[in-house]
Design an enzyme around this catalytic site. Structure first.
Site, PDB file in Angstrom:
ATOM      1  N   HIS A 118       0.860  -1.176   0.000  1.00  0.00           N
ATOM      2  CA  HIS A 118       0.000   0.000   0.000  1.00  0.00           C
ATOM      3  C   HIS A 118       0.901   1.232   0.000  1.00  0.00           C
ATOM      4  O   HIS A 118       2.026   1.190   0.526  1.00  0.00           O
ATOM      5  CB  HIS A 118      -0.861  -0.037   1.262  1.00  0.00           C
ATOM      6  CG  HIS A 118      -1.873   1.054   1.364  1.00  0.00           C
ATOM      7  ND1 HIS A 118      -1.565   2.317   1.842  1.00  0.00           N
ATOM      8  CD2 HIS A 118      -3.186   1.063   1.090  1.00  0.00           C
ATOM      9  CE1 HIS A 118      -2.667   3.052   1.840  1.00  0.00           C
ATOM     10  NE2 HIS A 118      -3.661   2.330   1.378  1.00  0.00           N
ATOM     11  N   ASP A 195       3.009  -4.411   8.035  1.00  0.00           N
ATOM     12  CA  ASP A 195       1.764  -3.664   7.831  1.00  0.00           C
ATOM     13  C   ASP A 195       0.612  -4.655   8.019  1.00  0.00           C
ATOM     14  O   ASP A 195       0.358  -5.464   7.130  1.00  0.00           O
ATOM     15  CB  ASP A 195       1.771  -3.051   6.427  1.00  0.00           C
ATOM     16  CG  ASP A 195       0.432  -2.423   6.070  1.00  0.00           C
ATOM     17  OD1 ASP A 195       0.360  -1.791   5.001  1.00  0.00           O
ATOM     18  OD2 ASP A 195      -0.544  -2.566   6.834  1.00  0.00           O
ATOM     19  N   GLN A 198      -4.618  -5.205   6.857  1.00  0.00           N
ATOM     20  CA  GLN A 198      -5.586  -6.131   6.262  1.00  0.00           C
ATOM     21  C   GLN A 198      -5.562  -7.526   6.889  1.00  0.00           C
ATOM     22  O   GLN A 198      -6.317  -8.395   6.470  1.00  0.00           O
ATOM     23  CB  GLN A 198      -5.336  -6.245   4.741  1.00  0.00           C
ATOM     24  CG  GLN A 198      -5.591  -4.958   3.975  1.00  0.00           C
ATOM     25  CD  GLN A 198      -7.043  -4.514   3.947  1.00  0.00           C
ATOM     26  OE1 GLN A 198      -7.943  -5.246   4.348  1.00  0.00           O
ATOM     27  NE2 GLN A 198      -7.308  -3.302   3.491  1.00  0.00           N
ATOM     28  N   LYS A 221     -10.751  -0.644  10.412  1.00  0.00           N
ATOM     29  CA  LYS A 221     -10.914  -1.815   9.556  1.00  0.00           C
ATOM     30  C   LYS A 221     -11.380  -3.039  10.324  1.00  0.00           C
ATOM     31  O   LYS A 221     -11.624  -4.086   9.735  1.00  0.00           O
ATOM     32  CB  LYS A 221      -9.597  -2.112   8.844  1.00  0.00           C
ATOM     33  CG  LYS A 221      -9.169  -1.030   7.869  1.00  0.00           C
ATOM     34  CD  LYS A 221      -7.981  -1.480   7.072  1.00  0.00           C
ATOM     35  CE  LYS A 221      -7.384  -0.350   6.268  1.00  0.00           C
ATOM     36  NZ  LYS A 221      -8.249   0.117   5.176  1.00  0.00           N
ATOM     37  N   CYS A 361      -4.689   2.569  -3.686  1.00  0.00           N
ATOM     38  CA  CYS A 361      -3.446   3.084  -3.078  1.00  0.00           C
ATOM     39  C   CYS A 361      -2.326   2.056  -3.246  1.00  0.00           C
ATOM     40  O   CYS A 361      -1.529   1.831  -2.311  1.00  0.00           O
ATOM     41  CB  CYS A 361      -3.630   3.411  -1.607  1.00  0.00           C
ATOM     42  SG  CYS A 361      -4.851   4.672  -1.313  1.00  0.00           S
TER      43      CYS A 361
END
Ligand SMILES: Cc1ncc(COP(=O)(O)O)c(CN[C@@H](CS)C(=O)O)c1O
Length: 406
Positions: A118, A195, A198, A221, A361
């Site tokens: 991302h 990261d 997700q 999220k 993104c």
């Protein structure tokens, strides 16, 4: 044991009309329990935390720090001091780049990221490499988004100082072999930033088991409010890092010319903190723990299999990532021959179906797969089989609406 479908009643927005919400990778919806927890904070304990000596401020501080402990336990941190509250994943990743990267990456060093990242895990490292005259090295996946052992072992070398890697791609849905990449990176003397934007909403995270030095994710999220994110960092690294943002709260002592900084974690939390956001995130975590990640994963995999099986019957649709629905984390990115993704989203919106369209993104990844943009459906545990059927029915009409034969 509640049935997975029993939870949907807690999400008023999902029961207020005929909308099908399939953009959960962008942001999830919030259960009433989270909304009530935030409201309760403002109704019963609203004061500026960490500063006041009066009951309400003490109560606000206690709720804020209790939330930090909930987050630390949720991701397996060694201590709550390793949990820094930020606004979101983007800020968390920038904090690492500015406060660790600029002080520890030198000329000729290398920073390794993947082409699937991302922008929030690309641009901070472009900045570090530009300022320090270091080299940014990209891991490239295979067609299904898998980063092979050969790929990461060939590109992570003794020159690598930082590896920054997404746990799950917001486009391919693939889960990267983070634990293995961390182990190999450490054998080369590099630190690893993960990261987790997700992955954290969809699977049990244990940062110590992963071996991550830093781990970032966003509350919005995973059923939490917008504006609250988390950076986990190993205590010994955080203690040796300069502050990222400076100002109120994060100091010990200030003179006209100098300042000493507060202990962890407050050194990295400048200004008035997002106490209600932290309280909302803690409630979101309790809610997810009550549902259970096994049940969440089972529902997502069932719905993704139905979705991909239905989409595979439409010959003009191309799905990106693995052919195995179990390897998508609820994310299905696709194109329709001859139809721009923005038109796919607009036509579906006319039928109250919400999906994402664009570059997500992740423009280097779009370039890598040879697309300017794609459409993306992303599911969560509160979506239903009926919604998948509606989505497929509306999707089958898109080309016709756009003037193509059925
Ligand atoms: C892998 C990954 N890493 C970082 C971010 C940034 O999260 P923030 O809470 O916006 O800071 C995101 C957010 N991706 C959204 C918005 S582009 C999507 O629709 O895919 C992400 O998916």
């Amino acid at each position: 044991m509640a049935n997975i479908g029993d939870y949907r009643k807690d999400f008023d927005i999902l029961n207020s009309g005929d909308y099908v919400y399939f953009d959960n990778a962008a942001t999830s919806q919030r259960p009433n329990q989270v909304l009530d927890a935030i409201s309760n904070f403002y109704r019963t304990a609203n004061a500026n935390p960490l500063r006041g000596l009066y009951d309400w401020s003490i109560a606000a501080t206690d709720m804020y720090e209790d939330s930090r402990r909930v987050v630390a336990d949720f991701i397996g941190a060694a201590t709550p001091e390793e949990i820094i509250f930020t606004r979101n994943t983007s800020e968390s990743l920038n904090l690492v780049a500015y406060s660790y990267g600029l002080d520890n990456v030198s000329e000729g060093d290398e920073v390794v990221i993947s082409v699937m990242e991302h922008h929030s895990n690309i641009l901070p490292w472009q900045m570090v490499c530009r300022k320090k005259n270091a080299k940014l090295v990209y891991l490239e996946p295979d067609e299904e988004g898998v980063i092979s052992k050969e790929e990461y072992e060939s590109k992570i070398t003794d020159r690598t100082k930082v590896v920054a890697i997404g746990h799950v791609s917001n486009v391919m849905g693939v889960t990267n072999p983070v634990k293995e990449i961390v182990a190999y990176a450490k054998s080369k003397g590099a630190i690893v930033v993960v990261d987790g934007a997700q992955s954290t909403p969809h699977m049990k995270i244990n940062v110590q088991d992963l071996g991550a030095d830093f781990f970032a994710f966003s509350g919005h999220k995973m059923l939490g409010p917008m504006g609250i994110g988390v950076l986990y960092g190993r205590k010994e690294l955080l203690e040796n890092m300069s502050p990222f943002l400076t100002g109120g709260e994060m100091i010990e002592y200030v003179t006209r010319t100098d300042a000493t900084y507060a202990e962890l974690p407050h050194k990295f939390e400048a200004g008035t903190v997002n106490a209600s956001g932290a309280v909302g995130l803690a409630e979101a975590i309790r809610y997810l723990q009550n549902v259970g990640f096994e049940a969440i994963e089972a529902q997502e995999q069932k719905l993704t299999a139905l979705l991909m099986e239905g989409m595979s019957k439409l010959p003009y649709i191309k799905i990106y990532g693995s052919k195995d629905p179990k390897k998508h984390c609820g994310i299905v990115t696709f194109t329709i021959d001859g139809v721009h993704p923005h038109d796919i989203s607009s036509v579906l919106n006319d039928d109250h179906v919400c999906i994402r369209a664009g570059h997500h993104c992740a423009q280097p990844l779009m370039q890598f797969i040879g697309e300017g943009s794609t459409a993306r459906a992303s599911l969560y545990f509160y979506n239903t089989e009926e919604e998948v059927k509606i989505f497929l029915e509306k999707l089958a009409k898109v080309r016709e609406v756009m003037g193509y034969g059925a």
